[in-house]
Design a protein around this motif. Structure first.
Motif, PDB file in Angstrom:
ATOM      1  N   MET A  92      25.060  -4.685  52.426  1.00  0.00           N
ATOM      2  CA  MET A  92      26.204  -3.794  52.554  1.00  0.00           C
ATOM      3  C   MET A  92      25.739  -2.339  52.615  1.00  0.00           C
ATOM      4  O   MET A  92      25.084  -1.846  51.695  1.00  0.00           O
ATOM      5  CB  MET A  92      27.146  -3.978  51.360  1.00  0.00           C
ATOM      6  N   TYR A  93      26.051  -1.690  53.718  1.00  0.00           N
ATOM      7  CA  TYR A  93      25.981  -0.230  53.799  1.00  0.00           C
ATOM      8  C   TYR A  93      27.379   0.300  53.490  1.00  0.00           C
ATOM      9  O   TYR A  93      28.377  -0.254  53.980  1.00  0.00           O
ATOM     10  CB  TYR A  93      25.582   0.219  55.199  1.00  0.00           C
ATOM     11  N   TYR A  94      27.478   1.374  52.720  1.00  0.00           N
ATOM     12  CA  TYR A  94      28.812   1.899  52.400  1.00  0.00           C
ATOM     13  C   TYR A  94      28.723   3.368  52.017  1.00  0.00           C
ATOM     14  O   TYR A  94      27.666   3.868  51.607  1.00  0.00           O
ATOM     15  CB  TYR A  94      29.454   1.102  51.263  1.00  0.00           C
ATOM     16  N   GLN A  95      29.860   4.045  52.158  1.00  0.00           N
ATOM     17  CA  GLN A  95      29.993   5.421  51.694  1.00  0.00           C
ATOM     18  C   GLN A  95      31.447   5.647  51.295  1.00  0.00           C
ATOM     19  O   GLN A  95      32.371   5.284  52.036  1.00  0.00           O
ATOM     20  CB  GLN A  95      29.584   6.422  52.771  1.00  0.00           C
ATOM     21  N   ILE A  96      31.643   6.221  50.122  1.00  0.00           N
ATOM     22  CA  ILE A  96      32.977   6.498  49.583  1.00  0.00           C
ATOM     23  C   ILE A  96      33.070   7.995  49.366  1.00  0.00           C
ATOM     24  O   ILE A  96      32.369   8.561  48.511  1.00  0.00           O
ATOM     25  CB  ILE A  96      33.207   5.736  48.269  1.00  0.00           C
ATOM     26  N   ASP A  97      33.909   8.660  50.147  1.00  0.00           N
ATOM     27  CA  ASP A  97      34.064  10.109  50.066  1.00  0.00           C
ATOM     28  C   ASP A  97      35.315  10.429  49.251  1.00  0.00           C
ATOM     29  O   ASP A  97      36.391   9.880  49.499  1.00  0.00           O
ATOM     30  CB  ASP A  97      34.184  10.698  51.467  1.00  0.00           C
ATOM     31  N   TYR A  98      35.163  11.343  48.294  1.00  0.00           N
ATOM     32  CA  TYR A  98      36.284  11.655  47.412  1.00  0.00           C
ATOM     33  C   TYR A  98      36.195  13.094  46.949  1.00  0.00           C
ATOM     34  O   TYR A  98      35.172  13.769  47.137  1.00  0.00           O
ATOM     35  CB  TYR A  98      36.339  10.702  46.217  1.00  0.00           C
ATOM     36  N   GLY A  99      37.286  13.554  46.348  1.00  0.00           N
ATOM     37  CA  GLY A  99      37.316  14.894  45.795  1.00  0.00           C
ATOM     38  C   GLY A  99      37.746  14.870  44.347  1.00  0.00           C
ATOM     39  O   GLY A  99      38.659  14.111  43.970  1.00  0.00           O
ATOM     40  N   LEU A 100      37.100  15.662  43.521  1.00  0.00           N
ATOM     41  CA  LEU A 100      37.530  15.861  42.140  1.00  0.00           C
ATOM     42  C   LEU A 100      38.517  17.010  42.123  1.00  0.00           C
ATOM     43  O   LEU A 100      38.183  18.142  42.512  1.00  0.00           O
ATOM     44  CB  LEU A 100      36.331  16.160  41.247  1.00  0.00           C
ATOM     45  N   THR A 101      39.742  16.739  41.712  1.00  0.00           N
ATOM     46  CA  THR A 101      40.797  17.740  41.784  1.00  0.00           C
ATOM     47  C   THR A 101      41.968  17.315  40.914  1.00  0.00           C
ATOM     48  O   THR A 101      42.068  16.139  40.514  1.00  0.00           O
ATOM     49  CB  THR A 101      41.277  17.914  43.243  1.00  0.00           C
ATOM     50  N   ARG A 102      42.850  18.222  40.623  1.00  0.00           N
ATOM     51  CA  ARG A 102      44.064  17.883  39.884  1.00  0.00           C
ATOM     52  C   ARG A 102      45.017  17.122  40.790  1.00  0.00           C
ATOM     53  O   ARG A 102      45.246  17.497  41.945  1.00  0.00           O
ATOM     54  CB  ARG A 102      44.736  19.138  39.349  1.00  0.00           C
ATOM     55  N   VAL A 103      45.568  16.064  40.257  1.00  0.00           N
ATOM     56  CA  VAL A 103      46.500  15.214  41.005  1.00  0.00           C
ATOM     57  C   VAL A 103      47.926  15.615  40.639  1.00  0.00           C
ATOM     58  O   VAL A 103      48.246  15.782  39.452  1.00  0.00           O
ATOM     59  CB  VAL A 103      46.246  13.727  40.666  1.00  0.00           C
ATOM     60  N   PRO A 104      48.798  15.793  41.622  1.00  0.00           N
ATOM     61  CA  PRO A 104      50.188  16.158  41.329  1.00  0.00           C
ATOM     62  C   PRO A 104      50.862  15.157  40.393  1.00  0.00           C
ATOM     63  O   PRO A 104      50.566  13.956  40.421  1.00  0.00           O
ATOM     64  CB  PRO A 104      50.854  16.168  42.712  1.00  0.00           C
ATOM     65  N   GLU A 105      51.778  15.646  39.568  1.00  0.00           N
ATOM     66  CA  GLU A 105      52.456  14.785  38.604  1.00  0.00           C
ATOM     67  C   GLU A 105      53.229  13.658  39.277  1.00  0.00           C
ATOM     68  O   GLU A 105      53.385  12.571  38.712  1.00  0.00           O
ATOM     69  CB  GLU A 105      53.398  15.618  37.724  1.00  0.00           C
TER      70      GLU A 105
ATOM     71  N   GLU B 221      39.519  13.006  37.304  1.00  0.00           N
ATOM     72  CA  GLU B 221      40.739  13.076  38.108  1.00  0.00           C
ATOM     73  C   GLU B 221      40.362  13.451  39.534  1.00  0.00           C
ATOM     74  O   GLU B 221      39.563  14.357  39.762  1.00  0.00           O
ATOM     75  CB  GLU B 221      41.675  14.143  37.524  1.00  0.00           C
ATOM     76  N   GLY B 222      40.933  12.729  40.502  1.00  0.00           N
ATOM     77  CA  GLY B 222      40.578  13.036  41.876  1.00  0.00           C
ATOM     78  C   GLY B 222      41.301  12.165  42.872  1.00  0.00           C
ATOM     79  O   GLY B 222      42.332  11.555  42.569  1.00  0.00           O
ATOM     80  N   ILE B 223      40.736  12.069  44.071  1.00  0.00           N
ATOM     81  CA  ILE B 223      41.375  11.317  45.144  1.00  0.00           C
ATOM     82  C   ILE B 223      40.309  10.775  46.090  1.00  0.00           C
ATOM     83  O   ILE B 223      39.421  11.505  46.530  1.00  0.00           O
ATOM     84  CB  ILE B 223      42.396  12.195  45.906  1.00  0.00           C
ATOM     85  N   ILE B 224      40.386   9.469  46.366  1.00  0.00           N
ATOM     86  CA  ILE B 224      39.544   8.856  47.386  1.00  0.00           C
ATOM     87  C   ILE B 224      40.089   9.272  48.751  1.00  0.00           C
ATOM     88  O   ILE B 224      41.273   9.114  49.029  1.00  0.00           O
ATOM     89  CB  ILE B 224      39.540   7.318  47.264  1.00  0.00           C
ATOM     90  N   GLN B 225      39.216   9.805  49.597  1.00  0.00           N
ATOM     91  CA  GLN B 225      39.646  10.312  50.895  1.00  0.00           C
ATOM     92  C   GLN B 225      39.240   9.419  52.060  1.00  0.00           C
ATOM     93  O   GLN B 225      39.920   9.378  53.078  1.00  0.00           O
ATOM     94  CB  GLN B 225      39.078  11.717  51.106  1.00  0.00           C
ATOM     95  N   HIS B 226      38.114   8.728  51.914  1.00  0.00           N
ATOM     96  CA  HIS B 226      37.585   7.951  53.036  1.00  0.00           C
ATOM     97  C   HIS B 226      36.651   6.884  52.495  1.00  0.00           C
ATOM     98  O   HIS B 226      35.865   7.148  51.572  1.00  0.00           O
ATOM     99  CB  HIS B 226      36.827   8.870  54.008  1.00  0.00           C
ATOM    100  N   ILE B 227      36.763   5.682  53.023  1.00  0.00           N
ATOM    101  CA  ILE B 227      35.831   4.599  52.720  1.00  0.00           C
ATOM    102  C   ILE B 227      35.247   4.100  54.032  1.00  0.00           C
ATOM    103  O   ILE B 227      35.989   3.781  54.968  1.00  0.00           O
ATOM    104  CB  ILE B 227      36.523   3.431  51.993  1.00  0.00           C
TER     105      ILE B 227
ATOM    106  N   GLU C 259      36.426  19.653  44.390  1.00  0.00           N
ATOM    107  CA  GLU C 259      34.972  19.536  44.513  1.00  0.00           C
ATOM    108  C   GLU C 259      34.655  18.247  45.266  1.00  0.00           C
ATOM    109  O   GLU C 259      35.040  17.162  44.837  1.00  0.00           O
ATOM    110  CB  GLU C 259      34.316  19.510  43.134  1.00  0.00           C
ATOM    111  N   SER C 260      33.962  18.361  46.372  1.00  0.00           N
ATOM    112  CA  SER C 260      33.658  17.198  47.208  1.00  0.00           C
ATOM    113  C   SER C 260      32.510  16.390  46.621  1.00  0.00           C
ATOM    114  O   SER C 260      31.502  16.946  46.172  1.00  0.00           O
ATOM    115  CB  SER C 260      33.306  17.636  48.629  1.00  0.00           C
ATOM    116  N   ARG C 261      32.692  15.076  46.635  1.00  0.00           N
ATOM    117  CA  ARG C 261      31.670  14.145  46.164  1.00  0.00           C
ATOM    118  C   ARG C 261      31.602  12.970  47.133  1.00  0.00           C
ATOM    119  O   ARG C 261      32.535  12.713  47.899  1.00  0.00           O
ATOM    120  CB  ARG C 261      32.009  13.630  44.759  1.00  0.00           C
ATOM    121  N   SER C 262      30.501  12.228  47.078  1.00  0.00           N
ATOM    122  CA  SER C 262      30.335  11.060  47.933  1.00  0.00           C
ATOM    123  C   SER C 262      29.411  10.060  47.254  1.00  0.00           C
ATOM    124  O   SER C 262      28.354  10.431  46.731  1.00  0.00           O
ATOM    125  CB  SER C 262      29.763  11.458  49.301  1.00  0.00           C
ATOM    126  N   ILE C 263      29.828   8.796  47.283  1.00  0.00           N
ATOM    127  CA  ILE C 263      29.044   7.718  46.704  1.00  0.00           C
ATOM    128  C   ILE C 263      28.488   6.858  47.831  1.00  0.00           C
ATOM    129  O   ILE C 263      29.206   6.499  48.767  1.00  0.00           O
ATOM    130  CB  ILE C 263      29.904   6.857  45.756  1.00  0.00           C
TER     131      ILE C 263
END
Length: 353
Positions: free
Chosen positions: A159-172, A71-77, A12-16
């Motif tokens: 500060m202008y900023y954007q943090i793009d991330y996804g909520l997903t299961r992370v491999p073990e 649980e997820g992964i930061i993809q882009h800052i 699931e894509s999210r962005s802060i």
């Protein structure tokens, strides 16, 4: 990497950003006139019209720009700051840890540690006009991610900023992203510069960014980089052949056509720039370099130490140990917990003069 672009999964894509500081679904652009940073500019248009596109961080304070649960992964800052870049410190904490896994001045983290704009067009970091910092390092987390910016300056910063991330299961078998800044100015005579030490855990070393200030005339890059892996003590497993060789250049980074100046370059995995391009071998010259180990990560089982020699030439065809101004960011992935980093030097010590 690109194969996953056409494979459907449960992410699931999210962005802060300041327009959606919590990153929740359907919560972007809700700031009301009167509460947003750009309320005056949007006063005729109202809610939804770029009411809160940036934040202001007061002097001597720390601002949390991301606080993600799950649980997820930061993809882009992406961010673009005001003020001196060495005065704003980026920290990232994984899974509720007390110690940060990332601690760097923002310019150095994105490969431009001298406080001046230089175009960087690499796979993992891009620096674009006018001061647009982009990170594409993949940063997985299992429980939480907290990201802060500390303003050490005596005045506020925007500060202008954007943090793009996804909520997903992370491999073990996924490890956690780390980045550590260091600076020594000047390097003591006949000492080697430590890029990284004190790591505890299993992982992969994936990159080095360096700012090099030469305090002598003549060539400054004869020194070797050394990677001490696991049980290595006096001698390393990986030993380079020269500074410019490690950063994937050759023969002093000279322009091969004229031999009269340095030749800047920026490629997906390596790059070099000369802060002042007017002449070759002048004292007080400043350089920036990066080397991403994306295709050749350096694996370690429980520890790693990385050092860089600073060598030039003296009379009689002998090496000269240099006393230069060296700063670096080491990038690696490892298992948790993160060992405490060395205390970050003071604002005055990090100042570029």
């Amino acid at each position: 990497m690109y194969q996953s672009l056409f494979q459907l999964d449960d992410m699931e894509s999210r962005s802060i950003s300041p327009e959606n500081p919590g990153g929740a679904r359907g919560m972007g652009g809700q700031a009301q006139i009167g509460e947003g940073s750009a309320s005056h500019a949007a006063r005729d248009l109202g809610q939804g019209w770029k009411v809160n596109p940036y934040i202001q961080i007061p002097a001597k304070t720390t601002y949390t720009i991301a606080d993600i649960e799950g649980e997820g992964i930061i993809q882009h800052i992406w961010l673009t700051p005001t003020g001196k870049w060495r005065n704003t410190i980026l920290r990232i904490y994984w899974d509720g840890q007390e110690n940060p896994s990332v601690e760097c001045p923002i310019g150095d983290f994105f490969g431009v540690g001298w406080g001046e704009y230089f175009q960087i067009s690499s796979a993992m970091v891009c620096v674009n006009p006018g001061s647009a910092f982009n990170s594409y390092w993949q940063m997985p987390f299992r429980k939480s991610c907290r990201m802060t910016l500390e303003n050490r300056a005596d005045e506020s910063v925007i500060m202008y900023y954007q943090i793009d991330y996804g909520l997903t299961r992370v491999p073990e078998n996924a490890a956690y992203f780390h980045a550590q800044f260091r600076r020594v100015n000047p390097l003591p005579y006949q000492e080697v510069y430590t890029v990284l030490d004190g790591v505890e855990g299993r992982g992969k070393y994936v990159g080095t960014a360096m700012c090099w200030g030469s305090n002598n005339t003549g060539w400054w890059g004869e020194g070797e980089i050394k990677f001490y892996l696991d049980e290595d003590r006096d001698f390393p497993t990986i030993c380079g052949t020269g500074t410019e060789d490690y950063f994937c250049g050759s023969y002093n980074f000279e322009d091969p056509r004229t031999r009269a100046k340095y030749q800047s370059f920026s490629t997906p995995y390596t790059g070099f720039y000369d802060v002042e391009t007017d002449c070759l071998y002048r004292s007080q010259k400043r350089f920036g370099m990066y080397r991403w180990h994306i295709m050749d990560p350096i694996c370690f089982k429980d520890k790693i130490r990385v050092t860089m020699q600073a060598l030039g030439w003296r009379e009689g065809g002998r090496y000269l140990p240099l006393q230069d101004d060296l700063a670096s960011v080491a990038y690696w992935y490892q298992t948790l917990p993160t060992a405490p980093f060395p205390q970050l030097a003071s604002k005055d010590y990090l100042e570029i003069i």
